[in-house]
Design a protein around this motif. Structure first.
Motif, PDB file in Angstrom:
ATOM      1  N   ALA B 185       0.814  -1.064  -0.095  1.00  0.00           N
ATOM      2  CA  ALA B 185       0.293  -0.020  -0.447  1.00  0.00           C
ATOM      3  C   ALA B 185       1.016   1.436   0.218  1.00  0.00           C
ATOM      4  N   ALA B 186       2.520   0.830   0.803  1.00  0.00           N
ATOM      5  CA  ALA B 186       2.659   2.568   0.693  1.00  0.00           C
ATOM      6  C   ALA B 186       3.029   2.599  -0.540  1.00  0.00           C
ATOM      7  N   GLU B 187       3.877   1.679  -0.783  1.00  0.00           N
ATOM      8  CA  GLU B 187       4.696   1.709  -2.598  1.00  0.00           C
ATOM      9  C   GLU B 187       3.019   2.107  -3.333  1.00  0.00           C
ATOM     10  N   ARG B 188       1.728   1.760  -3.593  1.00  0.00           N
ATOM     11  CA  ARG B 188       1.026   2.489  -4.612  1.00  0.00           C
ATOM     12  C   ARG B 188       0.657   3.845  -3.998  1.00  0.00           C
ATOM     13  N   ALA B 189       1.179   4.188  -2.228  1.00  0.00           N
ATOM     14  CA  ALA B 189       0.937   5.688  -1.730  1.00  0.00           C
ATOM     15  C   ALA B 189       1.686   6.532  -3.351  1.00  0.00           C
ATOM     16  N   ILE B 190       2.852   5.976  -2.400  1.00  0.00           N
ATOM     17  CA  ILE B 190       3.869   6.514  -3.230  1.00  0.00           C
ATOM     18  C   ILE B 190       4.278   6.908  -4.846  1.00  0.00           C
ATOM     19  N   GLY B 191       2.960   6.141  -5.660  1.00  0.00           N
ATOM     20  CA  GLY B 191       2.190   6.155  -7.253  1.00  0.00           C
ATOM     21  C   GLY B 191       3.609   5.450  -8.450  1.00  0.00           C
ATOM     22  N   ALA B 192       4.188   4.265  -7.270  1.00  0.00           N
ATOM     23  CA  ALA B 192       4.561   3.268  -7.800  1.00  0.00           C
ATOM     24  C   ALA B 192       3.746   2.869  -8.378  1.00  0.00           C
ATOM     25  N   GLY B 193       3.936   1.727 -10.537  1.00  0.00           N
ATOM     26  CA  GLY B 193       3.543   1.524 -10.788  1.00  0.00           C
ATOM     27  C   GLY B 193       3.428  -0.128 -10.533  1.00  0.00           C
ATOM     28  N   ARG B 196       6.732  -1.986 -11.266  1.00  0.00           N
ATOM     29  CA  ARG B 196       7.362  -1.550 -10.286  1.00  0.00           C
ATOM     30  C   ARG B 196       7.334  -2.746  -9.095  1.00  0.00           C
ATOM     31  N   HIS B 201       8.808  -5.538  -5.493  1.00  0.00           N
ATOM     32  CA  HIS B 201       8.970  -4.829  -4.619  1.00  0.00           C
ATOM     33  C   HIS B 201       7.735  -6.878  -4.089  1.00  0.00           C
TER      34      HIS B 201
ATOM     35  N   ALA D 349      -4.234   8.564   0.146  1.00  0.00           N
ATOM     36  CA  ALA D 349      -3.117   7.920  -0.969  1.00  0.00           C
ATOM     37  C   ALA D 349      -3.730   7.321  -1.789  1.00  0.00           C
ATOM     38  N   ARG D 373      -0.687  10.138 -10.117  1.00  0.00           N
ATOM     39  CA  ARG D 373       0.749  10.293  -9.751  1.00  0.00           C
ATOM     40  C   ARG D 373       1.576  11.652  -9.471  1.00  0.00           C
ATOM     41  N   ARG D 376      -0.669  12.053  -5.343  1.00  0.00           N
ATOM     42  CA  ARG D 376       0.578  12.172  -5.100  1.00  0.00           C
ATOM     43  C   ARG D 376       1.726  12.766  -4.742  1.00  0.00           C
ATOM     44  N   GLN D 380       1.457  12.816   0.955  1.00  0.00           N
ATOM     45  CA  GLN D 380       2.320  11.602   0.653  1.00  0.00           C
ATOM     46  C   GLN D 380       1.743  11.037   2.440  1.00  0.00           C
ATOM     47  N   PHE D 383       2.733   5.764   7.179  1.00  0.00           N
ATOM     48  CA  PHE D 383       1.729   4.636   7.546  1.00  0.00           C
ATOM     49  C   PHE D 383       1.719   4.363   8.875  1.00  0.00           C
ATOM     50  N   ASP D 391       9.317  -2.065   2.464  1.00  0.00           N
ATOM     51  CA  ASP D 391       9.622  -3.439   1.926  1.00  0.00           C
ATOM     52  C   ASP D 391      11.150  -3.942   2.854  1.00  0.00           C
ATOM     53  N   ILE D 406      10.780   7.449  -9.203  1.00  0.00           N
ATOM     54  CA  ILE D 406       9.108   6.813  -9.584  1.00  0.00           C
ATOM     55  C   ILE D 406       8.691   8.242 -10.194  1.00  0.00           C
TER      56      ILE D 406
END
Ligand SMILES: Nc1ncnc2c1ncn2[C@@H]1O[C@H](COP(=O)(O)OP(=O)(O)OP(=O)(O)O)[C@@H](O)[C@H]1O
Ligand SMILES: Nc1ncnc2c1ncn2[C@@H]1O[C@H](COP(=O)(O)OP(=O)(O)OP(=O)(O)O)[C@@H](O)[C@H]1O
Ligand SMILES: [Mg+2]
Ligand SMILES: [Mg+2]
Lengths: 521, 293, 306, 593
Positions: B185-193, B196, B201, D349, D373, D376, D380, D383, D391, D406
């Motif tokens: 979720a965190a990755e999606r929140a920073i806009g990761a496609g 990616r 991940h 988010a 994007r 976003r 930010q 969490f 990760d 990104i």
């Protein structure tokens, strides 16, 4: 005329266990056509003709006697009186008429229908124009007359085939499609139990019309038994005869132990293993190439590979078959000569081809040995090891340049040279989908074959056989096949089993002739 | 751990860390030997691959036991077993590595895609997987192999086609739970496609499972090839593979045990070697395992 | 629950439909002609064509498949080409032994695999662990035919502990089930080990120990049910894998099951039997998966059927 | 029942008898380079009915000490010297079988994490019964009766039903009460409670603390209470041990420690404790442009499956929330667990589908797909759980640089420079860039998350419980960091927390949420200084006061649970209207709860 004298030491009673790998498909005599149910059906049913146990000599069966007309076109059989089916009813001439018409009825889908092509009315019935065979008639309850459309010397053998077994109409109709599971015949044994996938039990038919036989009270066939395991069980005293023979992996062990080797019976078999070459396509359309292949194969070594359980072959017919050309030399192993022949044919650098083979041991091994021999003369044959059905398909369609026949090879249906010709070497089999995988079609030879088979007069037997020898010699000249070996039979029995050795290598009843073997304890 | 900065531990490359594990090195050594002997077979093998030697059979046609010129004995056609095993390594490596690898690849692709995207695509893929799973694998292999002309690569493809299913199932489950984790979720929140996230991940977390299935799959696929050969739809004779050497001779386990034992050992050793390397690789690639034995 | 079952049922039927369609198609394009085999070597072309017509094999694919489905709807699996019997009867006779064998194998692989996995997890990093790992690899790498023959030779022929193949008593079941189960045991022990290692790290294990429970109770009552969860899904997958092994094991031990029937049918392209066996095994697999899915929530109440 | 006289009871009932004593305990971990001590030379004595608090920051060795007492140290860790005496017996020298008999029976422990400390596949009843039967030869029925009694004594609602339920069917507070019931079922002499309330809401924390106090009084159980919350220490402890880096820094009676801490470390620890009402009221800042506006935001989750796969129920996680975050402002959302705070964060988010409107930096967004994007980049999120939000298989430097990659900002060397600068900014060293998340402490990981959110220079940072899991000193440092960032960079914060004291110390404006709706909203001074809604008042009252002398007013004890936001699809909740009670101070009409 029956010349067979029963074994004076034979004991009555007892039961034996036979094992098989494959399940029994059917016990319907019109349909059963693998070597496993062949002998079972033989014990459950009888035909008009029969063979002397352990030999290839014909003797009357349900027919007490027969007469052949001058022109060889009419056979009149006098039936044995007082023969009853397992259901208690007496057999009559009507049953013979019914049984023969049933086999040739297209609805029966009998794989043996083709054997009856010489009987009058066969074509009409096949074409759906007639309900039954017009050539077969019941003259009176004890007499059957069969008219042929052409003289045929093999006819009496055909009458001894399982397909010509006599079945009771009411039982067949009662069983519907399942007659193969509820067989009713006149044979020495009757089916007592059939547990699908596990075992069949045959019980002695105490009303059997032949005096004194069978000796055994019961035969149990256990199916689904891996041959190696079956042999272990035999060694353990649980099995009397391994139906699939001695597995190659155990052969040496058995033969090296005198106590076991003593119980192994060896005998000939009406079998030939051969390589077919598709004569309609290059390079095998060139007879020199086919001859070269014949010369290139080291048959002795191949025989060695299968532990010497065969004799090298030089012609299509096996040695125990009447008509076998004793002094025919065939093609001797001669790689150098083969190379020369190839060079003559314009293949000095050899060529590439494919060798089809059925995928069960030892066939792929034999194919590899052949492959190595061919490679030595410059022929690069890649092996296509496939399931039986796929090889048969490729052979029938004519897409396989070479096929090693092992596993699907011809074991004669009846001991007559004609049986090796029509479907596998004659023009009839050389059609799309036919079993003549060489697609070898020599009209001249076909004519000769017809001529030979028209000599149905017993007096002309020798002449007829000579003609057949000539036909096969010509086949070898044309080198349609490369015959490799004739398999020998090795049957092993438990110590308690008795009876003449010949009964254990009975040419028409594999593995043993159930009616005449017995147990000694 | 307190907030105070720890002295920076010395970092080694993954390969360097792998090299410090004796068992992994052993595994690597076995694999290297196998690969080298597969490649160098024509030079190091004592005889020709298909050479049926006259001295290789007794007069009765029995194979020769190990000893004399035949280090590991001969087979039923009088061929040198050592030679066959050396050449067989080629086939078995292709099957064990390529076919198995392909199965892993397809399984991973399907399982991860379905598990990550869910929705109609996920349903579709998983229903397809269920279908494939409900299909008897051997039958599928037989049909496919009978329809195409058998060759090593077709066989490899067929094996891959029947073996990916379990991998897909297992990875699907794992991916779904992974996709629920906060860091995704965190990755999606920073806009990761999606690409990616999947590649950087999700996939790395699936590596342990993929390694377990991959190493266990090696022997299974090698043996499956043998079953297919036995059915006449594997690699065609006389091309050797470890599996088909065993299968051709399995009934001879009493009469000529070497024909089963040596190729069996070869398969076992290769599977074990890959497992040793796989285990080590898994630990080395997992930073949370660092420093724990 | 009812809604769930209904949905799964529909799904299962669709899967089975797909399986029959694919199988039927593959057999349709397979280069082998069953009619040739039925008709025999001496058959004339007319006979062959007549049989082909009778069996409807001259029809186009969709007609043939449609008729197959129609018959299936009436629970008619057709008649075997070569055995000349009702396929359903043939399969029905062989189903119980196969199910028994599978059940035995599952029990064997669970007992062996789980025990090995648990011990390895508890003795993580020791020689025992390594030994068990090698053992599990042997289980996975050993060809079943050889394992079967070897067991037969040692335990039946030499030691005479068990009968030499056959079917009937529990004693008959032991060796084949073991042979079939060894492969799975290898897999399960690996899976169980990693699952167990994971669970043993969990907080509730510490809680259980803090209660003063005996070690075996902590392992069996607390760790095991949690660790076994990912394994259950595997059992569903397993049934599919078994289908291959059953052919081999049944033939070695003379076990009168589906495997032998399937094997013969495949060799002879007996399409009705192949279709029947495929369908039955697909049903088994689908049911196995369903069962696994139904059992999981019984063990893990957190999982809801959806 | 009232507990108004609690401090007095404590003073009166100081009994003489020592039940547990720890002497010179050293616990070490086996590493490749030999034994490394984790805690050293710990000594204390615990008397009957006494509560001893062990305080100290994360990693100071509190849990290790208590595990050593229980004999439950991890495999690679063991007690090297010292003794742990329970009524004269040295527990460290007892064989495992005899230790097992003591564990749970005479010394019991409640663990830090109530969510994971119960076996998920066993019913609550089975887990209780098993603990009882392990020590007393009771029949199943008797043990069940005893278990029921234990559940009743922890005042769990519907105890009979709870016995048959599974842990996941209970809320965190209920689970913690089950843990306590399990621990006290056999009336142990010593109860060790390791951070029993850290993971709980203030209101639930309140109940658990009350419960522990009752226990001590009713059964005379000696309690070791491990916590980093000085408020809890002040309310509960008779005596306090302060630990740091594996050693005892200071020990003494609670009152003395709070009034006159001797050691500098204790002093800083106490100074870092946020206290309600300490922050002076400030002038409201001039109205600035808004960065984020929520208009009638509604989020539903469909759950349950009907016959045709249609959902039968619906979670009304967020039900018509409207609020506005202005530039450079900290807007706090407070409320109990499950009231929908995180859902709002996730919606902003772009992780959850929503209805209504979100406006971020002037862009009006009406569906999840609108949150692109580019959006976003402006908003930010940090969490709730920093350990879970990173990760574990990536190096932290790469994680922090990832947003730049990104969004395609900068060249690799530039990014590296940015990351290094940010690391220093949030108080981490450059050298740590190449490490993995698990190599950091909780506070450090939270900083990494913050750095990650900052790297794109967003206008809004949604901080979801960003400091809740941290101990006071770290919490203070992180809050300080956030403040600095806000002031330097002009970032706005949507600050989500259930800790009222923290919110009071940090926020400009506050909204109190309950069951997906806003109950009260206004400036910090309005909401905390003059709470209108009864729910707001209840939350404020529940906050522990870090002063042992504080006398808590008597209060009705609640046994009820928070009502559920799950409703049948055809039964939507009533929307509450907000009324302005002056100066933009909005209060909901009396509603549910
Ligand atoms: N199994 C272990 N191996 C090595 N080190 C450990 C182990 N368990 C804990 N530690 C270390 O021991 C120290 C003390 O840990 P402990 O869990 O007692 O801290 P704590 O005071 O309870 O902190 P928290 O408030 O975060 O729970 C920490 O530095 C931790 O990293
Ligand atoms: N994906 C989802 N599906 C169904 N329900 C959900 C989902 N996500 C959240 N919920 C429910 O929505 C409600 C609000 O959850 P949310 O996480 O926003 O609460 P919170 O206020 O952040 O609580 P906490 O303080 O415990 O973090 C809860 O009842 C939760 O169970
Ligand atoms: Mg702790
Ligand atoms: Mg939350």
């Amino acid at each position: 005329t029956d010349t067979y004298t029963p074994d004076p030491n034979a004991k009555e009673g007892g039961s034996i266990v036979i094992t098989y790998k494959d399940d029994v498909a059917t016990l319907d005599p019109a349909i059963g056509y693998d070597w496993q149910n062949w002998s079972m059906i033989k014990s459950l049913f009888d035909g008009l003709m029969d063979y002397v146990p352990g030999t290839t000599d014909l003797r009357p069966g349900l027919a007490e006697s027969y007469e052949i007309s001058e022109d060889g076109l009419t056979y009149t059989f006098k039936l044995r009186p007082g023969v009853t089916f397992h259901n208690g009813r007496e057999m009559t001439a009507e049953d013979v008429v019914y049984s023969l018409s049933r086999v040739t009825d297209p609805a029966t889908q009998s794989p043996g229908a083709g054997f009856f092509g010489m009987i009058e009315g066969f074509d009409a019935q096949m074409a759906g124009e007639a309900e039954s065979l017009s050539g077969v008639t019941a003259v009176d309850p004890q007499t059957v007359q069969i008219k042929l459309s052409r003289p045929d010397a093999t006819f009496l053998h055909v009458m001894a085939l399982n397909f010509a077994s006599i079945v009771p109409q009411e039982a067949v109709e009662a069983a519907g499609d399942d007659f193969g599971r509820q067989p009713v015949g006149t044979g020495s044994f009757k089916l007592a139990e059939w547990t699908l996938g596990q075992r069949l039990v045959f019980e002695k038919n105490s009303d059997y019309w032949r005096e004194g036989v069978p000796y055994l009270d019961q035969i149990t066939f256990e199916v689904g038994q891996e041959p190696v395991v079956a042999l272990l069980r035999l060694q353990n005293g649980e099995v009397d005869v391994p139906g699939d023979g001695i597995p190659p992996a155990k052969f040496q062990e058995v033969m090296a132990d005198p106590a076991q080797a003593e119980r192994v019976v060896q005998g000939g078999q009406l079998h030939t293993g051969y390589v077919t070459m598709n004569v309609t396509q290059p390079p095998f359309d060139n007879v020199d190439v086919r001859r070269a292949v014949n010369m290139a194969i080291n048959k002795d070594r191949i025989t060695q590979i299968i532990n010497g359980r065969a004799v090298p072959a030089n012609q299509p017919l096996p040695p125990s078959m009447p008509g076998y050309a004793e002094n025919h030399e065939g093609y001797a192993y001669d790689p150098e000569g083969a190379k020369e022949l190839l060079a003559q044919a314009g293949f000095a650098d050899g060529f590439e081809t494919e060798l089809y083979v059925m995928n069960t041991d030892p066939n792929p091994r034999i194919a590899q040995a052949i492959q190595q021999d061919l490679a030595a003369v410059g022929i690069t044959a890649s092996i296509q090891s496939l399931a039986q059905a796929n090889v048969i398909e490729a052979g029938g369609a004519g897409t396989a340049p070479m096929i090693w026949s092992g596993g699907m090879a011809w074991i004669a249906d009846f001991p007559d040279p004609a049986n090796f010709y029509y479907p596998i070497l004659g023009c009839a089999g050389a059609v799309e989908g036919g079993w003549n995988w060489s697609k070898y079609c020599n009209e001249e030879l076909d004519a000769k074959a017809t001529e030979a088979d028209s000599m149905s007069d017993p007096a002309m037997a020798d002449q007829r056989l000579a003609l057949w020898s000539e036909i096969y010699t010509k086949v070898m000249e044309d080198a349609a096949w490369a015959p490799v070996f004739h398999e020998e039979r090795y049957t092993m029995r438990s110590p308690r089993m008795g009876g003449d050795d010949a009964l254990y290598v009975d040419p028409v009843s594999i593995p043993v002739n159930y009616d005449y073997v017995y147990v000694t304890e | 751990m307190s907030d105070a900065a720890l002295p920076e531990p010395r970092r080694r490359s993954a390969l360097g860390r792998l090299a410090r594990r004796p068992l992994a090195l052993l595994g690597l050594a076995i694999i290297s030997v196998t690969v080298v002997s597969a490649i160098a077979a024509p030079w190091i093998a004592p005889f020709g691959r298909d050479e049926q030697l006259f001295e290789g059979l007794t007069l009765e046609g029995a194979p020769m036991p190990p000893g004399g010129p035949f280090l590991l004995g001969t087979d039923l056609l009088g061929r040198d077993l050592l030679t066959r095993i050396l050449y067989g390594a080629r086939t078995s490596l292709v099957i064990g590595v390529v076919a198995n690898g392909l199965a892993l690849l397809i399984g991973t692709l399907v399982g991860v895609t379905a598990g990550y995207f869910r929705g109609w695509l996920g349903s579709l893929l998983m229903r397809f997987t269920d279908l494939m799973m409900a299909f008897p694998a051997l039958l599928l292999a037989i049909c496919l192999a009978a329809i195409f002309t058998p060759s090593l690569w077709i066989v490899a493809l067929v094996i891959a086609l029947v073996n990916w299913v379990q991998v897909a199932r297992v990875l699907y489950t794992e991916t779904t739970s992974l996709a629920e984790r906060d860091f995704i979720a965190a990755e999606r929140a920073i806009g990761a496609g999606h690409g990616r996230i999947l590649w950087l991940h999700i996939l790395p977390h699936l590596v342990p499972t993929i390694i377990v299935w991959g190493t266990l799959g090696i022997s299974t696929t090698v043996l499956l090839e043998a079953t297919l050969s036995f059915l006449g739809i594997g690699v065609q004779p006389p091309e050797p593979s470890w599996g088909n050497i065993i299968f051709e001779n399995q009934t001879y386990f009493q009469a000529a045990p070497w024909l089963v034992f040596f190729p069996g050992m070869a398969i076992l050793l290769m599977a074990l070697a890959f497992n040793l390397v796989g285990d080590a690789l898994r630990d080395v690639l997992d930073p949370t395992q660092r420093g724990r034995g | 629950m009812a809604a769930y079952l209904a949905r799964r049922l529909v799904e299962s039927v669709l899967i089975l439909l797909g399986v029959t369609l694919v199988t039927f198609f593959l057999l349709y394009v397979l280069p082998a002609d069953p009619v040739r085999q039925i008709a025999g070597r001496s058959a004339t072309t007319e006979t062959v064509e007549s049989i082909r017509r009778q069996l409807g094999l001259d029809q186009p694919f969709w007609v043939q498949y449609g008729r197959y489905l129609w018959n299936l709807l009436h629970l008619d699996l057709g008649r075997s080409y070569l055995q000349r019997s009702n396929v359903s009867e043939l399969i029905w006779a062989r189903l119980p032994p196969t199910l028994l064998l599978m059940a035995g194998a599952i029990v064997c692989e669970l007992i062996l695999g789980l025990t090995m996995g648990i011990i390895a997890a508890l003795r993580r990093g020791t020689a025992t662990d390594n030994g068990l790992m090698i053992a599990s690899f042997i289980g996975v790498s050993a060809p079943q035919f050889v394992v079967g023959l070897l067991m037969l030779y040692v335990f039946a022929v030499q030691l005479r502990w068990f009968p030499i193949g056959g079917y009937g008593t529990l004693a008959h079941l032991v060796l084949p089930a073991l042979t079939l189960g060894i492969l799975g045991a290898g897999w399960y022990s690996r899976m169980m080990r990693s699952s167990m290692v994971e669970v043993l790290r969990q907080d509730f294990i510490r809680t259980a120990r803090a209660k003063g429970l005996a070690r075996h109770r902590v392992i069996l009552r607390h760790a095991l049910p949690n660790a076994i969860l990912p394994i259950i899904a595997m059992i569903g997958i397993d049934i599919g894998i078994f289908m291959g092994g059953i052919v081999v094991v049944e033939s070695v031990f003379g076990w009168p099951g589906i495997g032998q029937l399937a094997w013969q049918a495949i060799q002879r392209v007996d399409i009705p039997i192949i279709m029947g066996v495929t369908l039955v095994s697909a049903v088994a697999i689908v049911l196995g998966n369903l069962l696994a899915d139904l059992v999981t929530p019984l063990i893990d109440p957190r999982i809801r059927l959806r | 029942m009232t507990l108004a006289e609690a401090p007095k009871v404590r003073a009166d009932a100081a009994p003489a008898e020592t039940v547990l004593s720890v002497d010179g305990l050293t616990v070490s971990v086996a590493t490749e380079t030999g034994l490394r001590p984790l805690v050293q030379d710990i000594s204390f004595a615990l008397k009957r009915g006494e509560t001893l608090a062990i305080a100290g920051e994360s990693g100071s060795g509190k849990s290790i000490t208590s595990l050593a007492v229980m004999g439950l140290l991890p495999a690679n860790v063991r007690a090297t010297t010292g003794a742990v005496r329970l009524a004269g017996t040295d527990l460290l020298r007892l064989p495992e079988a005899r230790m097992r008999a003591i564990r749970g029976d005479r010394v019991a422990m409640i663990f830090q994490e109530p969510m994971t400390s119960l076996n998920p596949v066993m019913t609550v009843g089975a887990q209780l019964v098993e603990a009882i039967q392990a020590h007393e030869p009771l029949t199943r029925r008797e043990a069940q009766a005893r278990a029921l009694g234990a559940l009743k004594s922890v005042r769990l609602s519907e105890p009979e039903r709870r016995l048959r339920q599974f842990p996941h069917e209970l809320s965190g507070g209920m689970r913690q009460r089950v843990m306590i019931a399990m621990a006290i079922a056999l009336r142990p002499d010593v109860l060790i409670a390791d951070e029993p309330t850290t993971a709980l809401d203030v209101t639930v924390q309140r109940e658990v603390l009350d419960l522990l106090r009752d226990l001590r009084r009713e059964m005379g159980t000696a309690i070791i209470l491990i916590t980093h919350d000085m408020g809890v220490v002040a309310e509960m402890a008779d005596r306090v041990i302060v630990m740091k880096d594996g050693r005892v820094v200071e020990e003494g009676p609670a009152i003395r420690i709070f009034d006159a801490p001797r050691e500098a470390y204790t002093q800083t620890l106490l100074a870092a404790v946020p206290r309600m009402g300490e922050r002076p009221a400030e002038e409201p800042p001039p109205p600035r442009p808004s960065v984020c506006v929520l208009r009638d935001l509604t989020v539903h989750f469909d759950v349950g499956r009907g016959l045709l796969g249609r959902a039968t129920h619906r979670v009304h996680a967020v039900e018509g929330v409207s609020l506005e975050v202005r530039q450079g402002e900290t807007f706090a959302l407070v409320g109990e667990s499950g009231c929908g705070k995180s859902t709002i964060a996730k919606t902003i988010a772009g992780l959850v589908p929503f209805a209504g409107e979100i406006e971020i930096a002037g862009r009006k967004l009406h569906s999840q797909a609108d949150i692109t994007r580019a959006v976003r980049r402006d908003a930010q999120i940090v969490f709730q759980d920093p350990a879970a939000a990173l990760d574990p298989r990536m190096r932290v430097g790469d994680l922090v640089a990832e947003p730049l990659v990104i969004h395609g900002i900068g060249t690799p060397p530039e990014r590296h420079a940015t990351v290094e600068a940010l690391f220093e900014r949030v108080g981490l060293s450059r050298a740590q860039i190449g490490r993995y998340p698990h190599e950091f402490s909780g506070g450090q990981r939270q900083r990494i998350c913050i750095a990650r959110a900052l790297v794109l220079r967003p206008k809004l940072i949604v901080a979801d419980e960003s400091v809740s899991a941290l101990d006071v000193s770290v919490q203070a440092r992180v809050l300080q960091l956030l403040k600095e960032l806000r002031d330097e960079l002009g970032v706005s914060f949507l600050f989500i927390s259930h800790d009222m004291a923290v919110v009071d110390a940090f926020a400009d404006r506050v909204a109190v949420m309950f069951l997906g709706q806003i109950m009260e909203m206004g400036t910090r001074a309005q909401v905390f200084g003059n709470p209108h809604h009864s729910y707001t008042r209840r939350l404020i009252e529940a906050v522990p006061i870090p002063d042992p002398g504080h006398v808590r007013p008597s209060r009705e004890r609640l046994a009820s649970e928070v009502p559920s936001p799950v409703r049948r699809r055809d039964d939507p909740p009533r929307r509450l209207l907000l009324r302005d009670v002056g100066g933009g101070h909005l209060v909901a009409e009396a509603g549910p709860g």
